[in-house]
Design a protein around this motif. Structure first.
Motif, PDB file in Angstrom:
ATOM      1  N   THR A 232       0.877  -1.075   0.047  1.00  0.00           N
ATOM      2  CA  THR A 232      -0.231   0.000  -0.096  1.00  0.00           C
ATOM      3  C   THR A 232       0.959   1.059   0.047  1.00  0.00           C
ATOM      4  OG1 THR A 232      -1.861  -1.033   1.177  1.00  0.00           O
ATOM      5  CG2 THR A 232      -1.735   1.228   1.362  1.00  0.00           C
ATOM      6  N   VAL A 233       1.982   1.338   1.052  1.00  0.00           N
ATOM      7  CA  VAL A 233       2.759   2.271   0.914  1.00  0.00           C
ATOM      8  C   VAL A 233       3.600   2.560  -0.503  1.00  0.00           C
ATOM      9  CG1 VAL A 233       4.803   3.371   1.943  1.00  0.00           C
ATOM     10  CG2 VAL A 233       3.030   2.328   3.095  1.00  0.00           C
ATOM     11  N   ALA A 234       3.910   1.469  -1.026  1.00  0.00           N
ATOM     12  CA  ALA A 234       4.785   1.653  -2.254  1.00  0.00           C
ATOM     13  C   ALA A 234       3.706   2.011  -3.487  1.00  0.00           C
ATOM     14  CB  ALA A 234       5.240   0.297  -2.772  1.00  0.00           C
ATOM     15  N   PHE A 235       2.530   1.529  -3.446  1.00  0.00           N
ATOM     16  CA  PHE A 235       1.510   2.166  -4.377  1.00  0.00           C
ATOM     17  C   PHE A 235       1.365   3.617  -4.282  1.00  0.00           C
ATOM     18  CE2 PHE A 235      -2.941   3.219  -5.426  1.00  0.00           C
ATOM     19  CZ  PHE A 235      -2.910   2.995  -6.639  1.00  0.00           C
ATOM     20  N   LEU A 236       1.131   4.083  -3.081  1.00  0.00           N
ATOM     21  CA  LEU A 236       0.669   5.441  -2.811  1.00  0.00           C
ATOM     22  C   LEU A 236       1.879   6.304  -3.092  1.00  0.00           C
ATOM     23  CD1 LEU A 236      -1.347   5.130   0.801  1.00  0.00           C
ATOM     24  CD2 LEU A 236      -2.181   5.795  -1.805  1.00  0.00           C
ATOM     25  N   ALA A 237       3.327   5.792  -2.808  1.00  0.00           N
ATOM     26  CA  ALA A 237       4.223   6.715  -3.250  1.00  0.00           C
ATOM     27  C   ALA A 237       4.419   6.707  -4.733  1.00  0.00           C
ATOM     28  CB  ALA A 237       5.653   5.909  -2.677  1.00  0.00           C
TER      29      ALA A 237
ATOM     30  N   ALA B 218       1.945   6.386  -6.863  1.00  0.00           N
ATOM     31  CA  ALA B 218       0.786   7.032  -7.239  1.00  0.00           C
ATOM     32  C   ALA B 218       0.981   8.687  -7.193  1.00  0.00           C
ATOM     33  CB  ALA B 218      -0.496   6.643  -6.740  1.00  0.00           C
ATOM     34  N   SER B 219       1.685   8.858  -6.100  1.00  0.00           N
ATOM     35  CA  SER B 219       1.773  10.290  -5.635  1.00  0.00           C
ATOM     36  C   SER B 219       2.940  10.898  -6.431  1.00  0.00           C
ATOM     37  CB  SER B 219       1.658  10.399  -4.209  1.00  0.00           C
ATOM     38  OG  SER B 219       3.032  10.068  -3.728  1.00  0.00           O
ATOM     39  N   SER B 220       3.780  10.394  -7.223  1.00  0.00           N
ATOM     40  CA  SER B 220       5.033  10.447  -7.870  1.00  0.00           C
ATOM     41  C   SER B 220       6.031  11.091  -6.649  1.00  0.00           C
ATOM     42  CB  SER B 220       4.877  11.657  -8.610  1.00  0.00           C
ATOM     43  OG  SER B 220       3.775  11.546  -9.535  1.00  0.00           O
ATOM     44  N   LEU B 221       5.759  10.569  -5.389  1.00  0.00           N
ATOM     45  CA  LEU B 221       6.772  10.781  -4.336  1.00  0.00           C
ATOM     46  C   LEU B 221       7.901   9.796  -4.514  1.00  0.00           C
ATOM     47  CD1 LEU B 221       5.013  11.577  -1.055  1.00  0.00           C
ATOM     48  CD2 LEU B 221       6.198  13.165  -2.416  1.00  0.00           C
ATOM     49  N   GLY B 222       7.529   8.466  -5.116  1.00  0.00           N
ATOM     50  CA  GLY B 222       8.529   7.381  -5.081  1.00  0.00           C
ATOM     51  C   GLY B 222       9.078   7.370  -6.503  1.00  0.00           C
ATOM     52  N   GLY B 223       8.780   8.128  -7.415  1.00  0.00           N
ATOM     53  CA  GLY B 223       9.615   8.388  -8.649  1.00  0.00           C
ATOM     54  C   GLY B 223       8.394   7.639  -9.617  1.00  0.00           C
ATOM     55  N   THR B 224       8.773   6.909 -10.729  1.00  0.00           N
ATOM     56  CA  THR B 224       7.548   6.334 -11.476  1.00  0.00           C
ATOM     57  C   THR B 224       7.873   4.965 -11.360  1.00  0.00           C
ATOM     58  OG1 THR B 224       9.309   6.516 -13.319  1.00  0.00           O
ATOM     59  CG2 THR B 224       8.008   8.246 -12.856  1.00  0.00           C
ATOM     60  N   THR B 225       7.187   3.922 -12.245  1.00  0.00           N
ATOM     61  CA  THR B 225       7.506   2.717 -12.175  1.00  0.00           C
ATOM     62  C   THR B 225       8.698   2.293 -12.643  1.00  0.00           C
ATOM     63  OG1 THR B 225       6.267   2.411 -14.268  1.00  0.00           O
ATOM     64  CG2 THR B 225       5.044   1.829 -12.269  1.00  0.00           C
ATOM     65  N   SER B 226       9.434   3.258 -13.584  1.00  0.00           N
ATOM     66  CA  SER B 226      10.505   2.800 -14.235  1.00  0.00           C
ATOM     67  C   SER B 226      11.828   2.816 -12.927  1.00  0.00           C
ATOM     68  CB  SER B 226      11.062   3.993 -15.147  1.00  0.00           C
ATOM     69  OG  SER B 226      11.248   5.287 -14.425  1.00  0.00           O
ATOM     70  N   THR B 227      11.545   3.409 -11.804  1.00  0.00           N
ATOM     71  CA  THR B 227      12.430   3.320 -10.636  1.00  0.00           C
ATOM     72  C   THR B 227      12.492   1.860 -10.279  1.00  0.00           C
ATOM     73  OG1 THR B 227      11.675   5.651  -9.861  1.00  0.00           O
ATOM     74  CG2 THR B 227      12.747   4.305  -8.462  1.00  0.00           C
ATOM     75  N   SER B 228      11.473   1.234 -10.345  1.00  0.00           N
ATOM     76  CA  SER B 228      11.231   0.002  -9.865  1.00  0.00           C
ATOM     77  C   SER B 228      12.358  -0.897 -10.680  1.00  0.00           C
ATOM     78  CB  SER B 228      10.200  -0.836  -9.575  1.00  0.00           C
ATOM     79  OG  SER B 228       9.449  -0.905 -10.825  1.00  0.00           O
ATOM     80  N   THR B 229      12.665  -0.813 -11.895  1.00  0.00           N
ATOM     81  CA  THR B 229      13.551  -1.609 -12.699  1.00  0.00           C
ATOM     82  C   THR B 229      14.967  -1.156 -12.549  1.00  0.00           C
ATOM     83  OG1 THR B 229      13.245  -0.256 -14.648  1.00  0.00           O
ATOM     84  CG2 THR B 229      11.815  -2.348 -14.363  1.00  0.00           C
TER      85      THR B 229
END
Length: 161
Positions: A87-92, A94-105
């Motif tokens: 949930t925290v990862a999704f919210l991060a 979705a809010s762009s605080l955690g970068g984008t999905t490219s950050t996870s690769t």
């Protein structure tokens, strides 16, 4: 939360019990059940198919989830950890605080966002494991199967033949 529960049933429940039925040392069972969990999260492998900080992050998560499952004797605490983590990862994201999905690769070959994510996991998941361990100790939760027989009732004396 349902997806997190399903993964915990599969990896800590089914696979953990399978290895635990054959092997006794709990740390070995925890490590062996963490391997397929990390392997199932192949979206975290980089373009060169080498291990990344994100894979280390997933492996750390699997080790902590395995520990709290073993320590409490149930998967409830690992389900809670998994649901909150997702949930925290999704919210991060979705809010762009955690970068984008490219950050996870591979984050454009920049290892720092992935290293930062791993370090955040270390400073959140390790204290969670310590908290669960202390709570289990306070409540007297045993992490081994110990037969409980009150006052010796029900134990037959077979020594006299």
């Amino acid at each position: 939360p349902l997806q997190a529960a399903a993964e915990e049933f599969a990896f800590r429940g089914l696979i953990g019990q399978m290895f635990g039925g054959w092997l006794r040392p709990a740390p070995l069972v925890i490590v062996l059940s963490a391997i397929p969990f990390a392997a199932a999260h192949t979206q975290y492998l980089s373009d060169t198919r080498s291990l990344t900080w994100a894979t280390a992050d997933v492996a750390l998560f699997a080790l902590v989830a395995g520990f709290v499952t073993w320590r409490t004797g149930g998967i409830e605490s690992s389900i809670a950890l998994h649901a909150v983590n997702n949930t925290v990862a999704f919210l991060a994201l979705a809010s762009s605080l955690g970068g984008t999905t490219s950050t996870s690769t591979n984050a454009g070959n920049d290892p720092y966002p992935l290293l930062l994510s791993f370090l955040v996991s270390v400073v959140t998941m390790v204290p969670y494991a310590i908290w669960i361990d202390r709570a289990a100790r306070r409540r007297g939760i045993q992490n081994r199967l110990v037969p409980v027989v009150p006052n010796g009732a029900g134990i037959a004396d077979t020594s006299s033949g």
